[in-house]
Each structure stands twice: as C-alpha cells, then as structure tokens.
Design a protein around this motif. Structure first.
Motif, PDB file in Angstrom:
ATOM      1  N   MET A 226       0.821  -1.210   0.000  1.00  0.00           N
ATOM      2  CA  MET A 226       0.000   0.000   0.000  1.00  0.00           C
ATOM      3  C   MET A 226       0.858   1.265   0.000  1.00  0.00           C
ATOM      4  N   THR A 227       1.950   1.266   0.806  1.00  0.00           N
ATOM      5  CA  THR A 227       2.749   2.497   0.871  1.00  0.00           C
ATOM      6  C   THR A 227       3.417   2.799  -0.475  1.00  0.00           C
ATOM      7  N   SER A 228       3.704   1.749  -1.257  1.00  0.00           N
ATOM      8  CA  SER A 228       4.387   1.992  -2.539  1.00  0.00           C
ATOM      9  C   SER A 228       3.384   2.148  -3.687  1.00  0.00           C
ATOM     10  N   ASP A 229       2.106   2.156  -3.375  1.00  0.00           N
ATOM     11  CA  ASP A 229       1.074   2.145  -4.417  1.00  0.00           C
ATOM     12  C   ASP A 229       0.613   3.569  -4.759  1.00  0.00           C
ATOM     13  N   LYS A 230       0.882   3.971  -5.973  1.00  0.00           N
ATOM     14  CA  LYS A 230       0.532   5.330  -6.423  1.00  0.00           C
ATOM     15  C   LYS A 230      -0.963   5.606  -6.399  1.00  0.00           C
ATOM     16  N   ARG A 231      -1.760   4.548  -6.399  1.00  0.00           N
ATOM     17  CA  ARG A 231      -3.219   4.741  -6.408  1.00  0.00           C
ATOM     18  C   ARG A 231      -3.754   5.150  -5.037  1.00  0.00           C
ATOM     19  N   VAL A 232      -2.841   5.168  -4.046  1.00  0.00           N
ATOM     20  CA  VAL A 232      -3.252   5.547  -2.678  1.00  0.00           C
ATOM     21  C   VAL A 232      -2.560   6.874  -2.330  1.00  0.00           C
ATOM     22  N   PRO A 233      -3.251   7.999  -2.550  1.00  0.00           N
ATOM     23  CA  PRO A 233      -2.566   9.297  -2.413  1.00  0.00           C
ATOM     24  C   PRO A 233      -2.125   9.648  -0.994  1.00  0.00           C
ATOM     25  N   LEU A 234      -2.838   9.125   0.010  1.00  0.00           N
ATOM     26  CA  LEU A 234      -2.456   9.457   1.399  1.00  0.00           C
ATOM     27  C   LEU A 234      -2.294   8.177   2.213  1.00  0.00           C
ATOM     28  N   ILE A 235      -1.158   8.101   2.901  1.00  0.00           N
ATOM     29  CA  ILE A 235      -0.950   7.007   3.854  1.00  0.00           C
ATOM     30  C   ILE A 235      -0.929   7.617   5.248  1.00  0.00           C
ATOM     31  N   SER A 236      -1.860   7.181   6.093  1.00  0.00           N
ATOM     32  CA  SER A 236      -1.854   7.593   7.493  1.00  0.00           C
ATOM     33  C   SER A 236      -1.310   6.413   8.292  1.00  0.00           C
ATOM     34  N   ALA A 237      -0.123   6.580   8.852  1.00  0.00           N
ATOM     35  CA  ALA A 237       0.520   5.442   9.526  1.00  0.00           C
ATOM     36  C   ALA A 237       0.779   5.750  10.993  1.00  0.00           C
ATOM     37  N   THR A 238       0.328   4.848  11.849  1.00  0.00           N
ATOM     38  CA  THR A 238       0.535   4.970  13.291  1.00  0.00           C
ATOM     39  C   THR A 238       1.388   3.800  13.745  1.00  0.00           C
ATOM     40  N   GLY A 239       2.458   4.094  14.457  1.00  0.00           N
ATOM     41  CA  GLY A 239       3.328   3.021  14.939  1.00  0.00           C
ATOM     42  C   GLY A 239       4.662   3.568  15.394  1.00  0.00           C
ATOM     43  N   SER A 240       5.664   2.720  15.357  1.00  0.00           N
ATOM     44  CA  SER A 240       6.982   3.094  15.873  1.00  0.00           C
ATOM     45  C   SER A 240       7.694   4.081  14.934  1.00  0.00           C
ATOM     46  N   ARG A 254       7.398   8.375  -4.131  1.00  0.00           N
ATOM     47  CA  ARG A 254       6.376   8.505  -5.192  1.00  0.00           C
ATOM     48  C   ARG A 254       5.600   9.813  -5.037  1.00  0.00           C
ATOM     49  N   LEU A 255       6.145  10.710  -4.187  1.00  0.00           N
ATOM     50  CA  LEU A 255       5.552  12.018  -3.917  1.00  0.00           C
ATOM     51  C   LEU A 255       4.099  11.932  -3.432  1.00  0.00           C
ATOM     52  N   GLY A 256       3.847  10.909  -2.647  1.00  0.00           N
ATOM     53  CA  GLY A 256       2.535  10.798  -2.010  1.00  0.00           C
ATOM     54  C   GLY A 256       2.534  11.584  -0.706  1.00  0.00           C
ATOM     55  N   LYS A 257       1.366  11.606  -0.056  1.00  0.00           N
ATOM     56  CA  LYS A 257       1.270  12.338   1.218  1.00  0.00           C
ATOM     57  C   LYS A 257       1.282  11.340   2.382  1.00  0.00           C
ATOM     58  N   THR A 258       1.883  11.749   3.498  1.00  0.00           N
ATOM     59  CA  THR A 258       1.824  10.907   4.693  1.00  0.00           C
ATOM     60  C   THR A 258       1.258  11.695   5.868  1.00  0.00           C
ATOM     61  N   LEU A 259       0.613  10.966   6.747  1.00  0.00           N
ATOM     62  CA  LEU A 259       0.202  11.509   8.042  1.00  0.00           C
ATOM     63  C   LEU A 259       0.816  10.520   9.031  1.00  0.00           C
ATOM     64  N   LEU A 260       1.846  10.970   9.751  1.00  0.00           N
ATOM     65  CA  LEU A 260       2.583  10.034  10.602  1.00  0.00           C
ATOM     66  C   LEU A 260       2.309  10.301  12.079  1.00  0.00           C
ATOM     67  N   GLU A 261       1.944   9.250  12.782  1.00  0.00           N
ATOM     68  CA  GLU A 261       1.683   9.319  14.232  1.00  0.00           C
ATOM     69  C   GLU A 261       2.592   8.288  14.875  1.00  0.00           C
ATOM     70  N   LEU A 262       3.771   8.729  15.329  1.00  0.00           N
ATOM     71  CA  LEU A 262       4.799   7.770  15.749  1.00  0.00           C
ATOM     72  C   LEU A 262       5.064   7.848  17.257  1.00  0.00           C
ATOM     73  N   GLY A 263       6.161   7.263  17.663  1.00  0.00           N
ATOM     74  CA  GLY A 263       6.444   7.094  19.087  1.00  0.00           C
ATOM     75  C   GLY A 263       6.584   8.398  19.868  1.00  0.00           C
ATOM     76  N   GLY A 264       6.373   8.278  21.169  1.00  0.00           N
ATOM     77  CA  GLY A 264       6.518   9.425  22.065  1.00  0.00           C
ATOM     78  C   GLY A 264       7.510   9.115  23.174  1.00  0.00           C
ATOM     79  N   ASN A 265       7.938  10.149  23.868  1.00  0.00           N
ATOM     80  CA  ASN A 265       8.798   9.969  25.051  1.00  0.00           C
ATOM     81  C   ASN A 265       8.412  11.088  26.021  1.00  0.00           C
ATOM     82  N   ASN A 266       7.185  10.947  26.514  1.00  0.00           N
ATOM     83  CA  ASN A 266       6.491  12.073  27.129  1.00  0.00           C
ATOM     84  C   ASN A 266       6.915  12.309  28.564  1.00  0.00           C
TER      85      ASN A 266
END
Ligand code: NAD
Length: 508
Positions: A226-240, A254-266
């Motif tokens: 999915m991340t390498s697939d041009k047919r998916v303009p936005l990847i929202s990924a939550t994880g490490s 592939r100049l797609g858009k990402t929304l990244l929600e990654l690790g914290g150290n709060n």
C-alpha cells in the motif's frame, strides 16, 4: 464466548474485505491471535494475497467515484448510523479490545467511546468542510478556495489502539469523500474484523457500493504494497518511529502524502509549586495506564530537587497498591503487556538503565504463577535516571517511569525537550508564570502540552499528534480533516477585460 459471536467472529475469519464483501483465501498465511491475558487462541484471520489486494484497491477506486459525488452531509448521515451501530456494540467491542490487546475493560470501553465521539464529530464536520474566500487584487474577480475529496486513504494502525485509530482516520476521511483501506496491526487483527462486521449492516441498509471501507490484513509486507502504491494518495501510519521512517521514505519516493503518528517519550515536569498529590495521581495514570503501552504514556518525570524524595516515596506507596491482573476483572488497573517480546524488551531496558548508572527503585519484575502464567505480566517500574542515558532517550513500550531531578526551571525545560520525540507533555504548577512559560514558544516543543493534566488521555476535539520524530501528523479534531482533502484555489473573472496579477502588461 457469546460476545465474539455477536461481533460476527469465527475461529477462522476472512482477512480481506471491501466493506460489503469478504475475501477468504485459505492458502494465504493464517494469522493467529492469542490473548495476552492467558496466551489462549482467540481466533485467526487469513493474510491478504496480492490478488486480493489488487481487487481491494480497484474496488476502492471505483467506489470513490460514487462516494465523492454524494453530498457531504449525506455521507455524514452514514457516519451517524455507524456511530449508532458502535453504540449498540460498545460493550462487546470494548471486551474484545481488552481480550486481544490486554488493556483493562474500562479502557477498552473508553476506546470504543472515542470511536463514537469521532463519529459525532465527523457528522458535524460533514456540514463544515469550509474553504476561505479572498479579495482578488483584480477588479471584477472572485477568488476562493475549496476542498475536494482526495481518493483512497491507506490507514496503517498499531496494536495499542486497535480500533480507535482506524475510526479517527476512517470517519473523517469518509465524510471528506474518500474511500479507506485499513491495514491493522498483525497483533490485533480480530478487533479490525469486528469493526468491519459492525459497519457491514449500515453499508447494506443504505445500498452503498462496496469499496468505501476496506480492510486488508498482514504484516509489514502487506503494508508496503500500500505504501508503494501510487493509487493511494495518502498514507496515514501509526506506529513506531522505525516504521514511520520506512513508510515516509517509500511514500515520499512517489511524492505521495503521509500523516505520521509515531512514538513518544512524554514527560511531566513537577514544580515545587505544584499540587503534588494531583501531580502524582496524574503521573500514575500516565505511567501505568494501558500498562505503559500508550504513545502518550508518561515515561519521564522531571521533578524539582526540593520535592524529589517526597514525590518518589508517594509514587512507590501508590504503586505498591496497584492491582495487576486480568484486564477483564473488575478492579484491575494494570493488565499484561502485548506479548513476551515486549516483556523481554522491558527487562533489557532495565538492564541498560543499571549499566548506565541508573537505579531501579521499585518494581520491574516479571510476575509468575497463577493468573500470571502467560509470562506477559510485569510490575510497573520506578527508576532514578539521567535524561541523557540512551535508554531514557528511547521509547520502551512498557511501564517504566524515569525520575529525573532538576534545580532550575531552565534545566527542566532542557531535559524536557532534550529527546528526539515530541508527542505529549505536561507541567504541574500553580504558578502562572511557570505554566505560561511551558506553553510559550520557548516552552514545550511537543504537539500536545498540558497544564495540571497528565500526558495521556487526549480528547478527540483537538488535533492529535506530535513534532520531531513523532512525525508531525495531526489527526482527529480541529482542522485535521484538511489532510484528507485536496485544496483548490479558484479565481473567476466575471468582468469583460483580462487584467493580469501583479499589474503585468501583456498586450496582444
Ligand atoms: P509497529 O511500528 O511495530 O507497527 C505499526 C504498524 O505498522 C503495523 O500495522 C505494522 O504491520 C506496520 N508496519 C511496520 N513496518 C511497516 C512498513 N515498513 N511498511 C508498512 N507498514 C509497516 O508499532 P506497534 O508495536 O504496533 O505500536 C507501538 C508503537 O506505535 C509505539 O511506538 C507507539 O508510540 C506508536 N503509536 C503512536 C501513536 C501516535 O498517535 N503517535 C498512537 C499509537 C501508537
């Protein structure tokens, strides 16, 4: 178990769905889901095959053509019905979250409530997808911006919020007119299957085309399709952070858009001018809640030297009375870690702490015997550490709290911001200057900064996310919806001449 049946779960489940139709290829890899509570098998799903993946993407692309045409408030009406379906299944789904992920039942219910809340939010939003109108510099011109649906949104989620993270993304993306393909964590696939089952009836009742809410299952490899697939303009990924760096590179290539929600150290700073009892209680919820497996868990406690021992002793006395056990039992506050690998990582973090010169003050051991037989239960740990230790700089996804001593507020802020992550943060103080300083441009560098509230347990109304290596993404409330749409600036000339911007003359 009856509640699993009510959620439509079988021993073997299809791992792939277009929302309305499931795909079930038995030859594919079977992902078994064992409960961290007792190690028992709950059920299994079949990993998505490449062929099934192609069908899902094509179906989602086809559905987008219909879904984007439906007026946004009508899409909102579908989300309202999904919210109602979730209300009906709140107890069952909350219990499954608890069984498959290991968080206590109260938190499982809270996670489903968060889904319901985001549905309500999305319904209201469906009438508020506003653009701005500007004054044109040219006479008899009108200039404005509008937001159009983006296309397919790929949602990759982590194990620790096995249902809510999908809904934060999917419900907002859906009112925006997008179609969704969800790849849940391979550690919590049944929660995802249950969500898809819950919404299936709503889709059927409204005669909606297949492909609006899709799901694929599998490990990193399936995510990479999915991340390498041009047919998916936005990847929202939550994880490490490790995962986010991989996803960001593949999508950027592939100049797609990402929304990244990654690790914290709060971190929480406790000033000598704090209500100390309140600060301690908030710290305990932040540090041991969800067994320290929240992205917003409190990992560092930066305490003024004058109250350091008082805070430490109070924490130890509360930790001694924390009930650790099955998350489905009433009264339990700390359930198991997700698996034995997480337990090993916690043990090795505590070793690293000692090697660096830190001190384990309380807890940390793996619990054994009786209800603890699965080997996934640990006693939350309290340690004394220094901020620069590598192990303090890293996010260990377990209930370890590092106490760090400070003398001046400036030093506390340096420690606070002196990590690569930037998700959630808090200060406990009754001093207005300290509080405002913490929230100022020179204060916390995190996406979330609280005063007299701990680091975990955000509300859906605000934009959620973090800075630096936490990835910079924002989802859930406020204007986070904008990432799920494409912005278009429109200028209309209703006059009879053709003036150019910047006063340029080009006479032909
Ligand atoms: P993880 O990174 O191991 O996996 C997350 C998801 O990414 C899984 O679905 C996995 O299959 C997928 N994945 C892994 N590598 C991939 C790749 N190269 N390409 C595509 N997909 C890939 O994380 P986890 O152990 O499930 O969750 C814990 C982590 O998630 C912690 O670091 C936690 O802080 C973070 N988290 C962050 C937030 C947030 O909002 N900031 C929320 C929840 C969890």
């Amino acid at each position: 178990m009856d509640f699993l049946k009510r959620l439509g779960l079988e021993a073997d489940n299809a791992g792939t769905t277009t929302g309305n139709k499931t795909m079930f290829t038995k030859s594919a890899t079977r992902i078994e889901s064992h409960s961290p509570i007792d190690g028992k098998l709950i059920g299994a799903v079949y990993s998505t095959t490449k062929e099934e993946y192609e069908t899902v993407v094509n179906t989602a692309a086809e559905a987008f053509k219909t879904w984007r045409k439906m007026p946004a408030p009508q899409r909102g009406e579908i989300i309202r019905q999904i919210g109602d379906a979730l209300r009906e299944h709140k107890e069952d789904l909350g219990k499954l979250v608890s069984l498959e992920m290991g968080k206590i039942y109260q938190e499982g219910l809270g996670e489903v409530q968060e889904m319901i809340d985001i549905c309500d939010f999305a319904v209201g939003l469906s009438r508020q997808l506003y653009g701005l109108t500007m004054h044109s510099e040219r006479p008899d011109h009108r200039m404005y911006e509008q937001y159009h649906p983006l296309g397919i949104v790929g949602v990759i989620s982590a194990f620790n919020f096995p249902v809510a993270v999908w809904s934060w993304n999917a419900m907002i993306a859906a009112v925006c007119g997008d179609t969704i393909i969800w790849k849940p964590s391979e550690k919590t696939p049944l929660c995802a299957v249950a969500c898809q089952n819950i919404i299936k009836d709503v889709l059927a009742k409204n005669d909606l085309p297949e492909g609006i809410f899709c799901m694929i299952n599998g490990d990193r490899e399936v995510g990479e399709w999915m991340t390498s697939d041009k047919r998916v303009p936005l990847i929202s990924a939550t994880g490490s952070i490790r995962m986010g760096k991989q996803v960001a590179q593949v999508v950027a290539a592939r100049l797609g858009k990402t929304l990244l929600e990654l690790g914290g150290n709060n971190a929480i700073i406790i000033s000598p001018q704090a209500d100390i009892e309140m600060a301690v209680r908030a710290t305990v919820f932040g540090a041991v809640g969800t067994a320290g497996q929240r992205c917003t868990s409190t990992r560092r406690l930066i305490v003024h030297e004058s109250i350091f021992d008082q805070v430490k002793d109070r924490l130890v006395s509360i930790y001694k009375n924390i009930a650790i056990g099955s998350p489905l039992e009433e009264g339990t506050l700390v359930g198991p870690l997700i698996d034995k690998q997480a337990v090993d990582m916690m043990q090795s973090a505590l070793e690293s702490l000692k090697d660096a010169g830190g001190e384990l003050v309380y807890g940390g051991e793996v619990l054994q015997g009786g209800v603890y037989d699965s080997g996934t239960y640990v006693r939350p740990a309290i340690c004394i550490a220094e901020n620069h230790y590598q192990i303090v700089q890293d996010e260990t996804f377990a209930p370890i709290l590092y106490l760090i001593r400070y003398r001046e507020m400036e030093e506390a802020m340096e420690y606070h911001n002196g990590v690569v992550q930037g998700l959630s943060s808090a200060i406990f103080t009754l001093n207005l200057r300290e509080a405002e300083q913490f929230l100022s441009h020179a204060g916390s560098d995190c996406g979330i900064a609280n005063v007299n509230i701990g680091t975990s347990g955000a509300e859906i109304g605000g934009a959620f996310g973090g800075e630096k290596e936490t990835g910079g993404g924002r989802e859930s409330g406020s204007d986070s919806w904008k990432i799920y749409m494409r912005r278009q600036t429109n200028t209309i000339n209703w006059g009879s001449s053709l003036p150019l911007a910047q006063g340029i003359r080009f006479d032909v």
